[in-house]
Design a protein around this motif. Structure first.
Motif, PDB file in Angstrom:
ATOM      1  N   ARG A 120       0.812  -1.226   0.000  1.00 23.55           N
ATOM      2  CA  ARG A 120       0.000   0.000   0.000  1.00 23.55           C
ATOM      3  C   ARG A 120       0.840   1.267   0.000  1.00 23.55           C
ATOM      4  NH1 ARG A 120      -2.730  -2.940   3.925  1.00 23.55           N
ATOM      5  NH2 ARG A 120      -1.636  -1.733   5.522  1.00 23.55           N
ATOM      6  N   GLU A 121       1.968   1.241   0.731  1.00 27.87           N
ATOM      7  CA  GLU A 121       2.678   2.488   1.003  1.00 27.87           C
ATOM      8  C   GLU A 121       3.865   2.734   0.082  1.00 27.87           C
ATOM      9  OE1 GLU A 121       3.676   2.429   5.120  1.00 27.87           O
ATOM     10  OE2 GLU A 121       1.647   1.886   5.772  1.00 27.87           O
ATOM     11  N   THR A 122       4.238   1.778  -0.730  1.00 31.97           N
ATOM     12  CA  THR A 122       5.380   1.980  -1.631  1.00 31.97           C
ATOM     13  C   THR A 122       4.924   1.789  -3.079  1.00 31.97           C
ATOM     14  OG1 THR A 122       6.088  -0.345  -1.693  1.00 31.97           O
ATOM     15  CG2 THR A 122       6.881   0.997   0.152  1.00 31.97           C
ATOM     16  N   ASN A 123       5.800   2.223  -3.991  1.00 33.63           N
ATOM     17  CA  ASN A 123       5.513   2.067  -5.424  1.00 33.63           C
ATOM     18  C   ASN A 123       6.280   0.889  -6.007  1.00 33.63           C
ATOM     19  OD1 ASN A 123       8.059   3.122  -5.217  1.00 33.63           O
ATOM     20  ND2 ASN A 123       7.823   4.608  -6.882  1.00 33.63           N
ATOM     21  N   PHE A 124       6.561  -0.115  -5.162  1.00 33.33           N
ATOM     22  CA  PHE A 124       7.377  -1.237  -5.588  1.00 33.33           C
ATOM     23  C   PHE A 124       6.746  -1.986  -6.768  1.00 33.33           C
ATOM     24  CE2 PHE A 124       8.436  -5.822  -5.203  1.00 33.33           C
ATOM     25  CZ  PHE A 124       9.791  -5.716  -5.499  1.00 33.33           C
ATOM     26  N   ASN A 125       7.587  -2.223  -7.769  1.00 37.88           N
ATOM     27  CA  ASN A 125       7.190  -3.006  -8.941  1.00 37.88           C
ATOM     28  C   ASN A 125       8.374  -3.890  -9.300  1.00 37.88           C
ATOM     29  OD1 ASN A 125       6.494  -4.067 -11.427  1.00 37.88           O
ATOM     30  ND2 ASN A 125       5.609  -2.158 -12.209  1.00 37.88           N
ATOM     31  N   ILE A 126       8.177  -5.185  -9.166  1.00 33.74           N
ATOM     32  CA  ILE A 126       9.292  -6.103  -9.388  1.00 33.74           C
ATOM     33  C   ILE A 126       9.845  -6.017 -10.806  1.00 33.74           C
ATOM     34  CG2 ILE A 126       7.876  -8.059 -10.140  1.00 33.74           C
ATOM     35  CD1 ILE A 126       9.761  -9.845  -8.441  1.00 33.74           C
ATOM     36  N   LEU A 127       9.042  -5.533 -11.751  1.00 34.30           N
ATOM     37  CA  LEU A 127       9.497  -5.398 -13.133  1.00 34.30           C
ATOM     38  C   LEU A 127      10.168  -4.061 -13.408  1.00 34.30           C
ATOM     39  CD1 LEU A 127       6.360  -6.927 -14.930  1.00 34.30           C
ATOM     40  CD2 LEU A 127       8.507  -8.067 -14.319  1.00 34.30           C
ATOM     41  N   ASP A 128      10.152  -3.175 -12.394  1.00 34.14           N
ATOM     42  CA  ASP A 128      10.732  -1.842 -12.579  1.00 34.14           C
ATOM     43  C   ASP A 128      11.844  -1.629 -11.551  1.00 34.14           C
ATOM     44  OD1 ASP A 128      11.352   0.745 -13.060  1.00 34.14           O
ATOM     45  OD2 ASP A 128       9.380   1.572 -12.542  1.00 34.14           O
ATOM     46  N   LEU A 138      13.237   0.327  -0.677  1.00 36.05           N
ATOM     47  CA  LEU A 138      14.118  -0.050   0.433  1.00 36.05           C
ATOM     48  C   LEU A 138      14.261   1.063   1.455  1.00 36.05           C
ATOM     49  CD1 LEU A 138      16.960  -1.959  -1.458  1.00 36.05           C
ATOM     50  CD2 LEU A 138      15.252  -2.941   0.088  1.00 36.05           C
ATOM     51  N   SER A 139      14.143   2.309   1.009  1.00 40.19           N
ATOM     52  CA  SER A 139      14.291   3.453   1.915  1.00 40.19           C
ATOM     53  C   SER A 139      12.994   3.805   2.630  1.00 40.19           C
ATOM     54  CB  SER A 139      14.799   4.674   1.138  1.00 40.19           C
ATOM     55  OG  SER A 139      13.875   5.049   0.122  1.00 40.19           O
ATOM     56  N   HIS A 140      11.924   3.063   2.350  1.00 40.99           N
ATOM     57  CA  HIS A 140      10.639   3.344   3.007  1.00 40.99           C
ATOM     58  C   HIS A 140      10.631   2.702   4.400  1.00 40.99           C
ATOM     59  CE1 HIS A 140       6.305   3.338   3.830  1.00 40.99           C
ATOM     60  NE2 HIS A 140       6.238   4.332   2.940  1.00 40.99           N
ATOM     61  N   PRO A 141      10.090   3.392   5.418  1.00 41.64           N
ATOM     62  CA  PRO A 141      10.105   2.869   6.787  1.00 41.64           C
ATOM     63  C   PRO A 141       9.509   1.478   6.932  1.00 41.64           C
ATOM     64  CG  PRO A 141       9.439   5.166   6.803  1.00 41.64           C
ATOM     65  CD  PRO A 141       9.529   4.748   5.357  1.00 41.64           C
ATOM     66  N   SER A 142       8.448   1.166   6.214  1.00 39.15           N
ATOM     67  CA  SER A 142       7.820  -0.143   6.348  1.00 39.15           C
ATOM     68  C   SER A 142       8.739  -1.266   5.884  1.00 39.15           C
ATOM     69  CB  SER A 142       6.511  -0.195   5.547  1.00 39.15           C
ATOM     70  OG  SER A 142       6.756  -0.004   4.156  1.00 39.15           O
ATOM     71  N   TYR A 171      12.514  -0.862   5.578  1.00 37.27           N
ATOM     72  CA  TYR A 171      13.788  -0.952   6.299  1.00 37.27           C
ATOM     73  C   TYR A 171      13.579  -1.331   7.768  1.00 37.27           C
ATOM     74  CZ  TYR A 171      13.294   3.944   8.017  1.00 37.27           C
ATOM     75  OH  TYR A 171      12.889   5.115   8.602  1.00 37.27           O
ATOM     76  N   THR A 172      12.398  -1.044   8.326  1.00 29.03           N
ATOM     77  CA  THR A 172      12.118  -1.498   9.685  1.00 29.03           C
ATOM     78  C   THR A 172      12.010  -3.014   9.726  1.00 29.03           C
ATOM     79  OG1 THR A 172      10.932   0.548  10.208  1.00 29.03           O
ATOM     80  CG2 THR A 172      10.518  -1.354  11.628  1.00 29.03           C
ATOM     81  N   MET A 173      11.327  -3.579   8.723  1.00 37.16           N
ATOM     82  CA  MET A 173      11.205  -5.032   8.648  1.00 37.16           C
ATOM     83  C   MET A 173      12.570  -5.682   8.454  1.00 37.16           C
ATOM     84  SD  MET A 173      11.283  -7.665   6.180  1.00 37.16           S
ATOM     85  CE  MET A 173      10.888  -6.841   4.640  1.00 37.16           C
ATOM     86  N   LEU A 174      13.370  -5.119   7.546  1.00 36.16           N
ATOM     87  CA  LEU A 174      14.708  -5.668   7.299  1.00 36.16           C
ATOM     88  C   LEU A 174      15.602  -5.540   8.524  1.00 36.16           C
ATOM     89  CD1 LEU A 174      15.361  -4.363   3.656  1.00 36.16           C
ATOM     90  CD2 LEU A 174      14.769  -6.693   4.369  1.00 36.16           C
ATOM     91  N   PHE A 175      15.451  -4.425   9.234  1.00 34.22           N
ATOM     92  CA  PHE A 175      16.258  -4.228  10.435  1.00 34.22           C
ATOM     93  C   PHE A 175      15.916  -5.271  11.490  1.00 34.22           C
ATOM     94  CE2 PHE A 175      16.850  -2.424  14.668  1.00 34.22           C
ATOM     95  CZ  PHE A 175      18.198  -2.119  14.617  1.00 34.22           C
ATOM     96  N   ASN A 176      14.633  -5.604  11.634  1.00 35.60           N
ATOM     97  CA  ASN A 176      14.233  -6.622  12.603  1.00 35.60           C
ATOM     98  C   ASN A 176      14.824  -7.987  12.274  1.00 35.60           C
ATOM     99  OD1 ASN A 176      12.694  -5.042  14.348  1.00 35.60           O
ATOM    100  ND2 ASN A 176      10.871  -5.198  13.068  1.00 35.60           N
ATOM    101  N   VAL A 177      15.028  -8.245  10.983  1.00 36.82           N
ATOM    102  CA  VAL A 177      15.676  -9.497  10.570  1.00 36.82           C
ATOM    103  C   VAL A 177      17.170  -9.435  10.882  1.00 36.82           C
ATOM    104  CG1 VAL A 177      16.265 -10.986   8.625  1.00 36.82           C
ATOM    105  CG2 VAL A 177      13.974  -9.966   8.769  1.00 36.82           C
ATOM    106  N   VAL A 178      17.798  -8.356  10.458  1.00 37.58           N
ATOM    107  CA  VAL A 178      19.251  -8.206  10.628  1.00 37.58           C
ATOM    108  C   VAL A 178      19.634  -8.185  12.108  1.00 37.58           C
ATOM    109  CG1 VAL A 178      21.204  -6.649  10.243  1.00 37.58           C
ATOM    110  CG2 VAL A 178      19.547  -7.066   8.408  1.00 37.58           C
ATOM    111  N   MET A 179      18.775  -7.609  12.939  1.00 39.36           N
ATOM    112  CA  MET A 179      19.090  -7.417  14.357  1.00 39.36           C
ATOM    113  C   MET A 179      19.416  -8.718  15.077  1.00 39.36           C
ATOM    114  SD  MET A 179      16.922  -5.262  17.201  1.00 39.36           S
ATOM    115  CE  MET A 179      15.588  -6.448  17.403  1.00 39.36           C
ATOM    116  N   THR A 180      18.745  -9.813  14.699  1.00 40.82           N
ATOM    117  CA  THR A 180      18.956 -11.075  15.408  1.00 40.82           C
ATOM    118  C   THR A 180      19.837 -12.066  14.655  1.00 40.82           C
ATOM    119  OG1 THR A 180      16.827 -11.810  14.497  1.00 40.82           O
ATOM    120  CG2 THR A 180      16.826 -10.973  16.768  1.00 40.82           C
ATOM    121  N   ILE A 181      20.369 -11.674  13.505  1.00 42.22           N
ATOM    122  CA  ILE A 181      21.292 -12.570  12.787  1.00 42.22           C
ATOM    123  C   ILE A 181      22.515 -12.902  13.644  1.00 42.22           C
ATOM    124  CG2 ILE A 181      22.924 -12.668  10.858  1.00 42.22           C
ATOM    125  CD1 ILE A 181      20.801 -11.415   9.082  1.00 42.22           C
ATOM    126  N   PRO A 182      23.161 -11.913  14.285  1.00 44.38           N
ATOM    127  CA  PRO A 182      24.298 -12.268  15.153  1.00 44.38           C
ATOM    128  C   PRO A 182      23.905 -13.198  16.295  1.00 44.38           C
ATOM    129  CG  PRO A 182      24.283  -9.908  14.683  1.00 44.38           C
ATOM    130  CD  PRO A 182      22.982 -10.449  14.200  1.00 44.38           C
TER     131      PRO A 182
END
Length: 376
Positions: A89-97, A105-109, A111-122
């Motif tokens: 809903r909040e981004t203009n993501f298009n896998i073909l574009d 990637l710079s949208h909060p919805s 990078y917050t999700m990615l950060f939650n993944v990265v945070m527990t990798i260590p």
């Protein structure tokens, strides 16, 4: 407060936590292995810093109670994978574009999700490498860690705030747990380049077969602590001065005489002392010398300074300089002795009294092995 500010706060707090952890850590290492492995220290303390950093990333910034009391936002989100709908809903993501990738990637919805993944990798990497956790155990521990974070948020920092000031989100449980699993598999690739936990243990035990200077310093202070505890307990039944003497004789004479040169502290640290003709009196005299040397000699230096100030005319030299000189001499006295112990593991009076400190780590490991074999 940005992520960097949370990390900065964690770095500031880390020395305090590390200080509180250090003494138990040292005692545990000498008790279990007989020495302290530098690589193990790096692993453990980096893990502590990492956990502190994660915690601050979860709770910071701390708002005021008034600000939280006036909040009307949601406190909990229980729909799994709702972040996918938010991204749609909040981004203009298009896998073909490809031109939409960076903005997405710079949208909060995102990078917050990615950060939650990265945070527990260590976290998953530490669990697999050092704690030798299975995939199932890594999954469960990462999930429990994430549940703890969400509980912290849902309770308003354990009731400090009148309501949650951050959203408790089931998606955080999913992404955090995913990060731990990813870390587990990453470490499966990386750990071939690192010494195994068993290799670290073997190297530590090998070093523990020699009584290092730092181990002796630790023993000296732990002996003193146990002796003071014993003296304090016995002083409840009689005069303090009398029981102090009785405690000294019991702890530094009777116990090592009947326990093969070991005190309560030295047994815990896997060390025993031996010297020719080790009689009860010689044990007492050895320990009296130690305490006279390390406590009374500095007191005598300070007393000498007081005598000089009170009985010699030093009108050209302020008395403070005399006391300062005494303190410098005392500090140098301790530094020289510490340096000699750390460098050689022995000190000059060891040779004079023919004293040898022996490690009993092999005896302890052999007893443990027999006990395990007996159970099987």
């Amino acid at each position: 407060m940005s992520y960097l500010e949370s990390i900065k706060t964690a770095i500031i707090v880390f020395p305090i936590i590390a200080f509180l952890f250090t003494i138990p850590f040292i005692l545990h290492q000498y008790h279990k292995y007989g020495s302290i492995n530098k690589f193990r220290v790096l692993i453990i303390y980096s893990f502590i810093l990492y956990l502190i950093t994660m915690y601050f990333l979860v709770i910071l910034p701390l708002p005021s109670r008034e600000e939280v009391a006036n909040m009307t936002s949601r406190t909990i989100q229980l729909i799994p994978f709702s972040f996918i709908g938010d991204i749609a809903r909040e981004t203009n993501f298009n896998i073909l574009d490809p031109s939409t990738y960076i903005s997405t990637l710079s949208h909060p919805s995102v990078y917050t999700m990615l950060f939650n993944v990265v945070m527990t990798i260590p976290f998953g990497m530490y669990l697999r490498y050092y704690y030798k956790c299975s995939l199932k155990k890594t999954f469960m521990l990462t999930l429990l860690l994430s549940l703890f974070f969400e509980f912290t948020q849902l309770t308003g920092l354990y009731g400090i705030y009148p309501r949650p000031y951050r959203l408790c989100d089931v998606d955080d449980l999913i992404t955090n747990t995913l990060g731990g699993i990813i870390g587990y598999f990453i470490m499966g690739i990386v750990d071939d380049f690192l010494p195994t936990r068993d290799e670290i243990d073997e190297e530590t035990i090998e070093d523990g077969r020699r009584v290092s200077g730092f181990r002796r310093i630790t023993l000296f202070f732990l002996d003193g602590f146990v002796y003071l505890c014993l003296s304090t307990i016995l002083s409840l039944f009689s005069g303090t001065l009398f029981m102090t003497l009785v405690s000294f004789i019991i702890y530094y004479g009777v116990i090592p005489y009947f326990w093969n040169g070991k005190t309560i502290a030295s047994n815990f640290l896997n060390v025993k002392v031996t010297f020719p003709n080790m009689t009860f009196i010689r044990l007492i005299l050895k320990n009296i010398f130690n305490y006279l040397y390390y406590f009374m000699l500095p007191v005598c230096i300070l007393a000498t300074g007081m005598i000089i100030v009170n009985n010699i005319d030093l009108s050209a030299v302020p008395s403070i300089w005399v006391y300062l000189g005494c303190f410098i001499i005392i500090i140098l006295f301790y530094l020289v002795n510490i340096f000699l112990l750390l460098k050689n593991g022995r000190i000059y009076y060891d040779k004079a009294f023919k004293i040898t400190y022996l490690s009993t780590i092999d005896e302890v490991k052999e007893k443990d092995r027999r006990r395990k074999d007996g159970k099987h």
